[in-house]
Design a protein around this motif. Structure first.
Motif: not given
Length: 272
Positions: A183, A186, A195-201
């Motif tokens: 967490e 991210v 971007p949050r989605a890319l960072t999470t991946e």
């Protein structure tokens, strides 16, 4: 009593369902039942896994292995209801954190074999870590039986029971520490403009790959970390900040605190 077969999962929460799902995936639903105090939850599990939802007496009559999958504070009431229906022909497997086998044995008829287990939530994806300890009436055969059950959802190890509080703090609570770190990473990526989605991946795949490297390489974590830390590079600059903020010490202190809490849970129920 010796002809009794099957498994009863007593408690249909996250861990109870994880173990139930793993067993059904590997061995089918035949002989598996569940006890669940909330009717709507019981109906959900019955529909999802094709199993019967039954009461305690029927569960004990139909099943040799009784998996106690309730929270520590709910265990005394469960044992009180279960005790009249249990005998030495059963195997009781408890996953209640902090509760000793002696506490469980004291609430049941004499001679009932009890195995204490500390699993963790990655059992939900068949990557759990479960650690077993035998009670006074449980021998190698009972440990083998419990290990066969838990191995359906991940890896299994055995320890003397006095080590279970440390196990609870390390692998039982461990997923939460990793989720906490992910967490934070991210959030750092978002702060840096990703971007949050890319960072999470990026973070999740990095965590997964790093874990596989640790398991398969056999190298010490410090060696693997050193291989990423080029002289004067970005990684060592980041590591210096982690050390400056005492992240290593904070993690050790967190695990020590979790172990103390496991001991406290046991004492609250009279296990020590």
């Amino acid at each position: 009593m010796g002809e009794r077969r099957g498994l009863a999962v007593l408690g249909g929460g996250k861990m109870g369902e994880a173990l139930l799902a793993g067993l059904v995936r590997r061995q089918g639903a035949d002989g598996v039942v569940v006890c669940e105090r909330h009717p709507e939850r019981g109906a959900e599990l019955a529909a999802r896994y094709g199993i019967d939802v039954v009461g305690f007496e029927e569960a004990a009559a139909r099943s040799r292995v009784l998996l106690l999958a309730v929270k520590p504070q709910d265990l005394p009431a469960l044992l009180e209801r279960l005790a009249p229906s249990v005998g030495p022909g059963h195997l009781v497997v408890s996953i209640a954190a902090g509760i000793s086998t002696a506490t469980v044995e004291a609430a049941l008829p004499a001679g009932v074999p009890v195995v204490r287990v500390m699993p963790n939530t990655p059992a939900l994806v068949d990557e759990g870590m479960s650690v077993l300890s035998a009670g006074a009436s449980a021998g190698e055969a009972e440990l083998d039986e419990a290990e066969a059950l838990l191995s359906t959802v991940g890896r299994v190890a055995r320890v003397p029971e006095y080590q279970q509080d440390a196990v609870t703090a390390l692998s039982g609570s461990g997923p939460a520490y990793f989720f906490y770190l992910v967490e934070a990473m991210v959030d750092a990526g978002v702060l840096l403009g990703l971007p949050r989605a890319l960072t999470t991946e990026l973070v999740v795949q990095t965590a997964l790959g790093s874990a596989v490297m640790l398991r398969e390489s056999g190298e010490h974590p410090a060696q693997l970390r050193d291989a990423v830390s080029s002289p004067g590079g970005t990684t060592i600059a980041g590591i210096r900040e982690l050390e400056r903020h005492s992240v290593r010490s904070a993690l050790i202190a967190a695990i020590e605190a979790a172990a103390r809490r496991s001991v406290e849970l046991g004492r609250a129920d009279g296990s020590r």
